[in-house]
Design an enzyme around this catalytic site. Structure first.
Site, mmCIF file in Angstrom:
data_model
loop_
_atom_site.group_PDB
_atom_site.id
_atom_site.type_symbol
_atom_site.label_atom_id
_atom_site.label_comp_id
_atom_site.label_asym_id
_atom_site.label_seq_id
_atom_site.Cartn_x
_atom_site.Cartn_y
_atom_site.Cartn_z
ATOM 1 N N SER A 179 0.801 -1.225 0.000
ATOM 2 C CA SER A 179 0.000 0.000 0.000
ATOM 3 C C SER A 179 0.832 1.273 0.000
ATOM 4 O O SER A 179 0.310 2.330 -0.319
ATOM 5 C CB SER A 179 -0.960 -0.016 1.185
ATOM 6 O OG SER A 179 -0.262 -0.272 2.379
ATOM 7 N N HIS A 207 -5.501 -4.461 -1.526
ATOM 8 C CA HIS A 207 -5.359 -3.473 -2.599
ATOM 9 C C HIS A 207 -5.351 -4.118 -3.977
ATOM 10 O O HIS A 207 -5.184 -3.427 -4.981
ATOM 11 C CB HIS A 207 -4.088 -2.638 -2.403
ATOM 12 C CG HIS A 207 -4.250 -1.542 -1.402
ATOM 13 N ND1 HIS A 207 -4.981 -0.410 -1.649
ATOM 14 C CD2 HIS A 207 -3.795 -1.425 -0.130
ATOM 15 C CE1 HIS A 207 -4.950 0.378 -0.586
ATOM 16 N NE2 HIS A 207 -4.247 -0.225 0.351
ATOM 17 N N LYS A 238 -12.523 -1.626 -0.076
ATOM 18 C CA LYS A 238 -11.785 -0.727 -0.969
ATOM 19 C C LYS A 238 -12.483 -0.710 -2.342
ATOM 20 O O LYS A 238 -13.523 -0.087 -2.480
ATOM 21 C CB LYS A 238 -10.323 -1.141 -1.011
ATOM 22 C CG LYS A 238 -9.652 -0.800 0.328
ATOM 23 C CD LYS A 238 -8.235 -1.232 0.487
ATOM 24 C CE LYS A 238 -7.696 -0.673 1.801
ATOM 25 N NZ LYS A 238 -6.736 -1.535 2.474
HETATM 26 C C1 LIG Z 1 -6.814 -1.835 3.934
HETATM 27 C C2 LIG Z 1 -6.095 -3.088 4.216
HETATM 28 C C3 LIG Z 1 -6.602 -4.014 5.123
HETATM 29 C C4 LIG Z 1 -7.818 -3.717 5.961
HETATM 30 O O1 LIG Z 1 -9.000 -3.853 5.234
HETATM 31 P P1 LIG Z 1 -10.364 -3.266 5.855
HETATM 32 O O2 LIG Z 1 -11.414 -4.015 5.161
HETATM 33 O O3 LIG Z 1 -10.344 -1.790 5.572
HETATM 34 O O4 LIG Z 1 -10.313 -3.533 7.321
HETATM 35 C C5 LIG Z 1 -5.942 -5.210 5.292
HETATM 36 N N1 LIG Z 1 -4.808 -5.484 4.605
HETATM 37 C C6 LIG Z 1 -4.286 -4.607 3.725
HETATM 38 C C7 LIG Z 1 -3.044 -4.975 2.972
HETATM 39 C C8 LIG Z 1 -4.905 -3.378 3.500
HETATM 40 O O5 LIG Z 1 -4.382 -2.514 2.633
#
Ligand SMILES: *Cc1c(COP(=O)(O)O)cnc(C)c1O
Length: 390
Positions: A179, A207, A238
């Protein structure tokens, strides 16, 4: 009542330039959002495909509220598994080409719940140093031996696999897309090593869900690795546009997690409208590649222009595009001045990234028009000149 010490710590954060106050947006997630009565171009949401506002998803949510009400009333194992939850899991499994899928309250709790369930003190977990906080916390909940390899360093991964040969189970865990830099994990190499050393492959595709692979099926599909990855974690928060997380894998893993994973067992299931929204999102993705194509075309356009202008975009391979600025104070100032110019992009600084690699992280979506991207490029160039970056 005051809790002693908190104010002092907050003052410390202010001194270091790390204090944050929340920005309050006055419109829903989208490309142009209102902040303090002013329209700002949003370049840092995870709404990759613009699905938060998709008419089919909104209709599915509304119909589900009419049919089921607003909440599920229970955890999954008591009376909180409605037919809409079951359908979503079946659809996710079909979409991901796995035997089964299990939905969690969030991607964060999916990692916590799965890692803490499958790992015990006889085991080892081997993790990329840049993995997400939820993976780190999931690992903290286990008594397994912990090994961390340098970012994408396959020699260090192999060494860790050799050192842990006596463990009952070795789990190698990686983000699918990282990320902070927007780079992609070397999954074919990781899978090959895990097959050679009989280890378990665990990919967190937060992502990559809705971003990589055909129809956004994720990094396993991107690399043609179907059937060779034990645990795929995805998020519904996301690109999918709602909220939630899930595991895609074997039926036995699903059955096991239903008995062991604490966020699954002890947190109320998704509101039916959220499950219906996710179901509609998977259908939109399955029927059309159109939104993904737009997102990837926008990404190539934006990254190429940034490079032409002379910005350092690091090692990005995805719609996550960092623009490297420098030390924390300079990065924060850049982000503030860019917002003044009408473009929102988060500053990310030490200790999340190296001291001199502070960056603003931009995320390009399918909803941005070429005009939007040109506006952002124009404003970035203006601020970049002031900072002597271009
Ligand atoms: C955003 C993210 C999460 C968390 O996901 P949510 O559904 O927002 O709790 C977990 N792992 C990674 C790699 C992320 O980028």
């Amino acid at each position: 009542m005051e809790i002693k010490g908190l104010k002092d710590e907050l003052a410390g954060l202010k001194n270091e330039g790390r204090y944050q106050s929340l920005k309050i947006w006055e419109t829903g997630s989208g490309t142009w959002m209102e902040l303090n009565g002013r329209k700002v171009l949003q370049m840092c949401s995870n709404n990759y495909l613009g699905l938060t506002n998709h008419p089919e998803l909104k209709q599915a949510a509304t119909e589900a509220i009419t049919k089921y009400g607003v909440g599920s009333g229970s955890v999954r194992t008591i009376v909180g598994t409605l037919d809409i939850h079951d359908r979503l899991e079946n659809e996710l499994a079909r979409f991901k080409n796995t035997e089964a899928a299990l939905v969690f309250p969030s991607g964060f709790t999916a990692n916590q719940g799965i890692l803490s369930s499958i790992l015990g003190e006889e085991d080892a977990v081997i993790s990329d140093e840049l993995n997400h906080a939820s993976i780190i916390d999931g690992i903290r909940l286990t008594k397994a031996i912990r090994k961390v390899f340098k970012h994408k360093d396959m020699d260090q991964l192999e060494a860790a696999l050799k050192e842990s040969a006596d463990c009952r189970r070795r789990v190698v865990v990686t983000d699918g897309v990282f990320s902070m830099d927007g780079d992609i994990a070397p999954l074919p190499d990781i899978v090959a090593l895990c097959e050679r050393y009989d280890a378990i492959v665990y990919v967190d595709d937060a992502h990559a869900s809705g971003v990589l692979g055909k129809n956004g099926k994720g990094s396993a599909d991107h690399y043609g690795l179907h059937g060779r990855i034990h645990v795929q974690v995805g998020t519904l928060s996301k690109a999918i546009g709602a909220v939630g997380g899930y595991m895609a894998g074997s039926q036995s893993l699903k059955d096991y997690l239903i008995h062991k994973a604490r966020p699954f067992l002890f947190s109320t299931s998704q509101p039916p409208s959220v499950a219906a929204t996710c179901l509609a999102a998977i259908q939109v993705l399955s029927f059309s590649q159109h939104l993904l194509d737009r997102m990837w075309n926008n990404t190539a356009y934006f990254r190429d222009r940034l490079k032409e202008i002379g910005f350092d975009t690091g090692i990005s391979e995805t719609p996550i595009i960092p623009v490297i600025i420098g030390d924390p104070a300079r990065t924060s100032r850049f982000s503030e001045e860019l917002l003044e110019e009408g473009v929102s992009a988060t500053g990310i600084v030490y200790p999340t990234v190296a001291m001199d690699k502070g960056r603003i992280r931009m995320i390009v979506t399918a909803s941005h028009t070429t005009g939007d991207l040109d506006f952002a490029l124009d404003r970035l160039t203006e601020v970049g000149r002031r900072f002597g970056l271009v």
